[in-house]
Design a protein around this motif. Structure first.
Motif, PDB file in Angstrom:
ATOM      1  N   THR A 152       5.276  12.227  -0.220  1.00 31.34           N
ATOM      2  CA  THR A 152       6.329  13.090  -0.762  1.00 31.34           C
ATOM      3  C   THR A 152       7.700  12.570  -0.348  1.00 31.34           C
ATOM      4  O   THR A 152       8.630  12.516  -1.166  1.00 31.34           O
ATOM      5  N   THR A 153       7.836  12.158   0.894  1.00 27.42           N
ATOM      6  CA  THR A 153       9.096  11.581   1.363  1.00 27.42           C
ATOM      7  C   THR A 153       9.463  10.354   0.546  1.00 27.42           C
ATOM      8  O   THR A 153      10.603  10.214   0.090  1.00 27.42           O
ATOM      9  N   ARG A 154       8.502   9.463   0.322  1.00 29.92           N
ATOM     10  CA  ARG A 154       8.760   8.238  -0.444  1.00 29.92           C
ATOM     11  C   ARG A 154       9.140   8.565  -1.886  1.00 29.92           C
ATOM     12  O   ARG A 154      10.062   7.975  -2.454  1.00 29.92           O
ATOM     13  N   VAL A 155       8.436   9.519  -2.503  1.00 36.55           N
ATOM     14  CA  VAL A 155       8.741   9.913  -3.878  1.00 36.55           C
ATOM     15  C   VAL A 155      10.165  10.473  -3.966  1.00 36.55           C
ATOM     16  O   VAL A 155      10.940  10.106  -4.857  1.00 36.55           O
ATOM     17  N   LEU A 214      -1.142  10.679  -4.280  1.00 30.32           N
ATOM     18  CA  LEU A 214      -1.432  12.088  -4.029  1.00 30.32           C
ATOM     19  C   LEU A 214      -0.406  12.995  -4.690  1.00 30.32           C
ATOM     20  O   LEU A 214      -0.673  14.163  -4.950  1.00 30.32           O
ATOM     21  N   VAL A 215       0.808  12.457  -4.957  1.00 29.37           N
ATOM     22  CA  VAL A 215       1.903  13.274  -5.492  1.00 29.37           C
ATOM     23  C   VAL A 215       2.777  12.435  -6.423  1.00 29.37           C
ATOM     24  O   VAL A 215       2.978  11.241  -6.195  1.00 29.37           O
ATOM     25  N   GLU A 216       3.277  13.080  -7.460  1.00 36.55           N
ATOM     26  CA  GLU A 216       4.278  12.524  -8.360  1.00 36.55           C
ATOM     27  C   GLU A 216       5.275  13.642  -8.652  1.00 36.55           C
ATOM     28  O   GLU A 216       4.888  14.801  -8.786  1.00 36.55           O
ATOM     29  N   ILE A 217       6.551  13.293  -8.720  1.00 37.48           N
ATOM     30  CA  ILE A 217       7.598  14.292  -8.959  1.00 37.48           C
ATOM     31  C   ILE A 217       8.568  13.751 -10.000  1.00 37.48           C
ATOM     32  O   ILE A 217       8.943  12.575  -9.941  1.00 37.48           O
ATOM     33  N   ASP A 218       8.955  14.622 -10.947  1.00 36.10           N
ATOM     34  CA  ASP A 218      10.017  14.259 -11.885  1.00 36.10           C
ATOM     35  C   ASP A 218      11.127  15.296 -11.830  1.00 36.10           C
ATOM     36  O   ASP A 218      10.939  16.396 -11.309  1.00 36.10           O
ATOM     37  N   PHE A 219      12.301  14.920 -12.330  1.00 41.13           N
ATOM     38  CA  PHE A 219      13.491  15.766 -12.289  1.00 41.13           C
ATOM     39  C   PHE A 219      14.131  15.887 -13.665  1.00 41.13           C
ATOM     40  O   PHE A 219      14.070  14.949 -14.463  1.00 41.13           O
ATOM     41  N   VAL A 220      14.803  17.003 -13.862  1.00 44.04           N
ATOM     42  CA  VAL A 220      15.808  17.138 -14.911  1.00 44.04           C
ATOM     43  C   VAL A 220      17.112  17.433 -14.182  1.00 44.04           C
ATOM     44  O   VAL A 220      17.172  18.322 -13.312  1.00 44.04           O
ATOM     45  N   ALA A 223       1.064  23.129   0.881  1.00 41.85           N
ATOM     46  CA  ALA A 223       1.958  23.576   1.953  1.00 41.85           C
ATOM     47  C   ALA A 223       2.695  22.397   2.597  1.00 41.85           C
ATOM     48  O   ALA A 223       3.909  22.479   2.851  1.00 41.85           O
ATOM     49  N   THR A 224       1.987  21.318   2.851  1.00 46.27           N
ATOM     50  CA  THR A 224       2.609  20.147   3.469  1.00 46.27           C
ATOM     51  C   THR A 224       3.671  19.554   2.554  1.00 46.27           C
ATOM     52  O   THR A 224       4.786  19.243   2.987  1.00 46.27           O
ATOM     53  N   MET A 225       3.338  19.394   1.282  1.00 51.84           N
ATOM     54  CA  MET A 225       4.309  18.873   0.318  1.00 51.84           C
ATOM     55  C   MET A 225       5.534  19.777   0.266  1.00 51.84           C
ATOM     56  O   MET A 225       6.671  19.308   0.262  1.00 51.84           O
ATOM     57  N   ASN A 226       5.328  21.107   0.223  1.00 54.28           N
ATOM     58  CA  ASN A 226       6.443  22.052   0.157  1.00 54.28           C
ATOM     59  C   ASN A 226       7.398  21.892   1.331  1.00 54.28           C
ATOM     60  O   ASN A 226       8.619  21.982   1.165  1.00 54.28           O
ATOM     61  N   PRO A 254       0.839  -1.209   0.000  1.00 52.00           N
ATOM     62  CA  PRO A 254       0.000   0.000   0.000  1.00 52.00           C
ATOM     63  C   PRO A 254       0.872   1.257   0.000  1.00 52.00           C
ATOM     64  O   PRO A 254       1.978   1.255   0.544  1.00 52.00           O
ATOM     65  N   LEU A 255       0.351   2.325  -0.596  1.00 50.73           N
ATOM     66  CA  LEU A 255       1.067   3.592  -0.591  1.00 50.73           C
ATOM     67  C   LEU A 255       1.075   4.162   0.828  1.00 50.73           C
ATOM     68  O   LEU A 255       0.155   3.912   1.610  1.00 50.73           O
ATOM     69  N   PRO A 256       2.087   4.954   1.174  1.00 48.26           N
ATOM     70  CA  PRO A 256       2.089   5.596   2.491  1.00 48.26           C
ATOM     71  C   PRO A 256       0.853   6.483   2.655  1.00 48.26           C
ATOM     72  O   PRO A 256       0.309   7.007   1.683  1.00 48.26           O
ATOM     73  N   GLU A 257       0.439   6.669   3.895  1.00 47.36           N
ATOM     74  CA  GLU A 257      -0.724   7.512   4.205  1.00 47.36           C
ATOM     75  C   GLU A 257      -0.348   8.981   4.207  1.00 47.36           C
ATOM     76  O   GLU A 257       0.623   9.368   4.859  1.00 47.36           O
ATOM     77  N   GLY A 258      -1.088   9.790   3.494  1.00 47.41           N
ATOM     78  CA  GLY A 258      -0.930  11.237   3.540  1.00 47.41           C
ATOM     79  C   GLY A 258       0.154  11.761   2.618  1.00 47.41           C
ATOM     80  O   GLY A 258       1.074  11.057   2.217  1.00 47.41           O
ATOM     81  N   VAL A 259       0.037  13.050   2.288  1.00 49.51           N
ATOM     82  CA  VAL A 259       0.950  13.648   1.311  1.00 49.51           C
ATOM     83  C   VAL A 259       2.367  13.818   1.859  1.00 49.51           C
ATOM     84  O   VAL A 259       3.331  13.736   1.105  1.00 49.51           O
TER      85      VAL A 259
END
Length: 137
Positions: free
Chosen positions: A55-58, A122-128, A91-94, A46-51
């Motif tokens: 965000t930490t896992r991502v 709840l969140v996805e992040i990519d990088f360059v 705000a929490t993600m930031n 299961p995905l972690p609970e909450g953003v």
């Protein structure tokens, strides 16, 4: 300079949720596929609970990919963040995101509200990122 495109699949990084490489590289520019908050050890967990936890896992998953190709967060030059609950979670993600980078060394960034993400994340992040010696691979 090697101008051929490299397609990176990093051992120990999360299983892709679609048909893509963890990263591609061209002339020292590295484009990391958006990471989900999935466990690199168990794709079915299961995905972690909450953003905050997601965000930490991502970010941890993105660091796994960076390390797997010989880079680190200091090489990241641009970031895109996708949030399904923009107003609620911004705000929490930031707060979690900003703690990953040294003060004053934040990459350029875009943050976008979306209607849905794979795995109901709840969140996805990519990088360059950019290799410091673009002739090295």
């Amino acid at each position: 300079m090697d101008s051929s495109t490299k397609f990176w699949m990093v051992e120990g990084a999360p299983t892709p949720v679609g048909p893509f490489s963890h990263a591609t590289e061209q002339d020292g520019w590295v484009f990391l596929t958006g990471q989900m908050p999935t466990s690199p050890d168990d794709d079915s967990a299961p995905l972690p609970e909450g953003v905050a936890a997601q965000t930490t896992r991502v970010m941890d998953n993105l660091v796994l990919v960076l390390k797997g190709i010989g880079l680190g967060l200091e090489h990241v030059v641009s970031v895109r963040i996708f949030l399904t609950e923009f107003k609620r979670d911004y705000a929490t993600m930031n707060a979690v995101y900003a703690a990953c980078f040294p003060p004053g060394k934040l990459p350029a960034r875009t943050c976008i509200g979306v209607t849905g993400l794979a795995r109901d994340a709840l969140v996805e992040i990519d990088f360059v990122a950019r290799r410091p010696d673009s002739s090295a691979a």
